[in-house]
Scaffold this active site. Structure first.
Site, short mmCIF file in Angstrom:
data_model
loop_
_atom_site.label_atom_id
_atom_site.label_comp_id
_atom_site.label_asym_id
_atom_site.label_seq_id
_atom_site.Cartn_x
_atom_site.Cartn_y
_atom_site.Cartn_z
N GLU A 195 9.55 -6.82 11.83
CA GLU A 195 8.33 -6.24 11.24
C GLU A 195 7.45 -5.79 12.40
O GLU A 195 7.33 -6.49 13.39
CB GLU A 195 7.56 -7.29 10.43
CG GLU A 195 8.24 -7.78 9.20
CD GLU A 195 8.03 -6.89 7.99
OE1 GLU A 195 7.24 -5.93 8.07
OE2 GLU A 195 8.67 -7.16 6.97
N ASP A 209 1.88 0.54 2.91
CA ASP A 209 3.27 0.65 3.36
C ASP A 209 3.97 1.82 2.67
O ASP A 209 3.34 2.58 1.94
CB ASP A 209 4.01 -0.68 3.17
CG ASP A 209 4.30 -1.02 1.72
OD1 ASP A 209 4.02 -0.19 0.82
OD2 ASP A 209 4.80 -2.12 1.47
#
EC number: 3.2.1.17
Length: 165
Positions: free
Chosen positions: A35, A44
């Site tokens: 991540e 996102d």
């Protein structure tokens, strides 16, 4: 998998599955894992408000700049939640490396579909390799397959299989 990440994951094994997942997610330096890190909330690829190393939820404060310590605390809390959500469904002993890879996967995709997945069925049948191979199927977001998710799943699969060696 980059050698630095491999080394960091190997060093985390003694800390258990949450430590393994944390290193996978954050990487050796804290911002070079599976991540990315953003201290400022953003949407996102599927439009979900996200901050730090992929934390989502109603507790995100838009406009706030999070600290490294706050991000670490959110990750630890989120991984503990993932563990509570999936551990009751795993009915067989599995290696901590496999459990860590599962925590990383489900931190990324959510635990909802895990309970009815072929992945879980293979785990509970004792088919570790078959279960680890299932990680390759979890590469879609918003109905589209993503190269970044394919790369991530290959790394998680490699860690998942460490217990086989």
């Amino acid at each position: 998998m980059p050698p630095s990440l491999r080394k960091a994951v190997a060093a985390a094994i003694g800390g258990g599955a949450i430590a393994i997942a944390s290193v996978l997610i954050t990487g050796p330096s804290g911002n070079d894992g599976l991540e990315g890190v953003s201290y400022i909330p953003y949407k996102d690829i599927v439009g979900v408000w996200t901050v730090c190393h992929g934390h989502t939820g109603k507790d995100i404060m838009l406009g706030k700049t999070y600290t490294k310590a706050e991000c670490k605390a959110l990750l630890n809390k989120d991984l503990a939640t993932v563990a509570r959500q999936i551990n009751p469904y795993i009915k067989v002993d599995i290696p901590e490396t496999m459990r860590g890879a599962l925590y990383s996967l489900l931190y990324n995709v959510g635990a909802g579909n895990f309970r009815t997945s072929t992945l879980l069925r293979k785990i509970n049948q004792g088919d570790i390799k078959g279960a680890c191979d299932q990680l390759r199927r979890w590469t879609y977001a918003g109905g589209k397959q993503w190269k970044g998710l394919m790369t991530r799943r290959e790394i998680e699969r490699e860690i998942c299989l460490w217990g086989q060696q």
